[in-house]
Design a protein around this motif. Structure first.
Motif, PDB file in Angstrom:
ATOM      1  N   VAL A  90      30.074  17.561  66.982  1.00  0.00           N
ATOM      2  CA  VAL A  90      29.546  18.591  66.083  1.00  0.00           C
ATOM      3  C   VAL A  90      28.028  18.495  66.045  1.00  0.00           C
ATOM      4  N   GLY A  91      27.396  19.468  65.379  1.00  0.00           N
ATOM      5  CA  GLY A  91      25.941  19.504  65.348  1.00  0.00           C
ATOM      6  C   GLY A  91      25.284  18.649  64.290  1.00  0.00           C
ATOM      7  N   MET A  92      26.056  18.141  63.328  1.00  0.00           N
ATOM      8  CA  MET A  92      25.462  17.354  62.247  1.00  0.00           C
ATOM      9  C   MET A  92      26.201  16.017  62.155  1.00  0.00           C
ATOM     10  N   ALA A  93      25.458  14.916  62.317  1.00  0.00           N
ATOM     11  CA  ALA A  93      26.084  13.593  62.282  1.00  0.00           C
ATOM     12  C   ALA A  93      25.032  12.551  61.931  1.00  0.00           C
ATOM     13  N   PHE A  94      25.507  11.376  61.505  1.00  0.00           N
ATOM     14  CA  PHE A  94      24.589  10.251  61.312  1.00  0.00           C
ATOM     15  C   PHE A  94      25.186   9.003  61.929  1.00  0.00           C
ATOM     16  N   PHE A  95      24.290   8.107  62.347  1.00  0.00           N
ATOM     17  CA  PHE A  95      24.659   6.915  63.108  1.00  0.00           C
ATOM     18  C   PHE A  95      24.138   5.686  62.390  1.00  0.00           C
ATOM     19  N   VAL A  96      25.037   4.764  62.086  1.00  0.00           N
ATOM     20  CA  VAL A  96      24.684   3.552  61.350  1.00  0.00           C
ATOM     21  C   VAL A  96      24.916   2.344  62.244  1.00  0.00           C
ATOM     22  N   LEU A  97      23.868   1.547  62.413  1.00  0.00           N
ATOM     23  CA  LEU A  97      23.958   0.300  63.160  1.00  0.00           C
ATOM     24  C   LEU A  97      24.568  -0.757  62.259  1.00  0.00           C
ATOM     25  N   ARG A  98      25.596  -1.436  62.742  1.00  0.00           N
ATOM     26  CA  ARG A  98      26.248  -2.488  61.964  1.00  0.00           C
ATOM     27  C   ARG A  98      25.559  -3.829  62.241  1.00  0.00           C
ATOM     28  N   GLU A  99      25.807  -4.803  61.388  1.00  0.00           N
ATOM     29  CA  GLU A  99      25.212  -6.138  61.559  1.00  0.00           C
ATOM     30  C   GLU A  99      25.629  -6.772  62.879  1.00  0.00           C
ATOM     31  N   ASP A 100      26.847  -6.468  63.352  1.00  0.00           N
ATOM     32  CA  ASP A 100      27.332  -7.063  64.600  1.00  0.00           C
ATOM     33  C   ASP A 100      26.831  -6.332  65.840  1.00  0.00           C
ATOM     34  N   GLY A 101      25.984  -5.318  65.662  1.00  0.00           N
ATOM     35  CA  GLY A 101      25.419  -4.576  66.785  1.00  0.00           C
ATOM     36  C   GLY A 101      26.177  -3.304  67.133  1.00  0.00           C
ATOM     37  N   ALA A 102      27.372  -3.121  66.601  1.00  0.00           N
ATOM     38  CA  ALA A 102      28.120  -1.891  66.847  1.00  0.00           C
ATOM     39  C   ALA A 102      27.440  -0.731  66.115  1.00  0.00           C
ATOM     40  N   VAL A 103      27.632   0.476  66.626  1.00  0.00           N
ATOM     41  CA  VAL A 103      27.085   1.668  65.984  1.00  0.00           C
ATOM     42  C   VAL A 103      28.254   2.572  65.623  1.00  0.00           C
ATOM     43  N   VAL A 104      28.283   2.992  64.362  1.00  0.00           N
ATOM     44  CA  VAL A 104      29.343   3.872  63.882  1.00  0.00           C
ATOM     45  C   VAL A 104      28.726   5.232  63.578  1.00  0.00           C
ATOM     46  N   ALA A 105      29.322   6.271  64.153  1.00  0.00           N
ATOM     47  CA  ALA A 105      28.881   7.643  63.907  1.00  0.00           C
ATOM     48  C   ALA A 105      29.774   8.266  62.845  1.00  0.00           C
ATOM     49  N   HIS A 106      29.180   9.129  62.044  1.00  0.00           N
ATOM     50  CA  HIS A 106      29.906   9.838  60.984  1.00  0.00           C
ATOM     51  C   HIS A 106      29.475  11.291  61.037  1.00  0.00           C
ATOM     52  N   TYR A 107      30.398  12.189  60.787  1.00  0.00           N
ATOM     53  CA  TYR A 107      29.956  13.561  60.565  1.00  0.00           C
ATOM     54  C   TYR A 107      30.566  14.105  59.290  1.00  0.00           C
ATOM     55  N   PRO A 108      29.715  14.776  58.487  1.00  0.00           N
ATOM     56  CA  PRO A 108      30.184  15.335  57.222  1.00  0.00           C
ATOM     57  C   PRO A 108      31.196  16.450  57.472  1.00  0.00           C
ATOM     58  N   SER A 109      32.200  16.516  56.630  1.00  0.00           N
ATOM     59  CA  SER A 109      33.212  17.555  56.736  1.00  0.00           C
ATOM     60  C   SER A 109      33.699  17.899  55.337  1.00  0.00           C
TER      61      SER A 109
END
Length: 197
Positions: A90-109
């Motif tokens: 989708v066109g709107m999302a945010f990406f959060v870096l975790r402490e373990d180095g993984a990145v989790v993406a989220h999109y509002p719905s």
């Protein structure tokens, strides 16, 4: 973002619109100003409202022992970041870096935030193209992107701003495509980021 965090933001917003009681610090119950700080609760993965005194306790390597972390306030406008390789549907999302180095993406719905894990090599490629991303503070800052409706918003923001955007989308969404109130509210949200950066 957990359901509890989203519910708290929606309750807070509804109380303010209705002229309801002022918000209170979620640690000591002191009344809060509108522009209060937030702490990130790593165990529950949500933001907690904090008064000035409690905020000071958790600044830097304070009393939080990594369970509670003060969410920073910086907002950095970035040049366009290529997010296609990050798997954004989708066109709107945010990406959060975790402490373990993984990145989790989220999109509002309209149902809240949908999340998925980003391929590590794709994130590293994004960082190589936009070195500012290397400075994103794990858990408490995010890359926020809005390319919906031909917009080009790319920001590093405090994670509580992302939670606020999720609450806004959930509150304003109508019908299948968002309705007439959603997109003006989203535009106002991003204009506010620019004013506070």
């Amino acid at each position: 973002m957990t359901g509890g965090a989203l519910a708290a933001l929606i309750r807070s917003s509804a109380a303010q619109r209705a002229g309801g009681p002022a918000e209170r610090c979620e640690l000591c119950a002191s009344p809060l100003a509108d522009d209060h700080r937030h702490l990130y609760d790593a165990g529950r993965e949500e933001a907690l409202c904090a008064c000035p005194a409690c905020s000071v306790l958790f600044a830097g390597d304070g009393a939080g022992d990594r369970q509670y972390r003060l969410i920073p306030r910086r907002r950095v406008k970035l040049p366009p970041v290529e997010t296609g390789p990050l798997g954004v549907p989708v066109g709107m999302a945010f990406f959060v870096l975790r402490e373990d180095g993984a990145v989790v993406a989220h999109y509002p719905s309209p149902a809240g935030a949908t999340r998925w894990e980003v391929d590590a090599s794709a994130w590293q490629e994004a960082v190589s193209r936009c070195p500012d991303l290397a400075g994103v503070v794990p858990e408490v800052e995010a890359l926020l992107v809005n390319t919906a409706r031909n917009l080009r918003h790319h920001w590093i923001v405090p994670v509580d701003e992302c939670f606020r955007l999720v609450a806004l989308v959930r509150r304003e969404w109508r019908g299948l495509s968002g309705g007439g109130r959603l997109w003006p509210a989203v535009e106002e949200f991003f204009a506010g980021l620019a004013e506070r950066s």
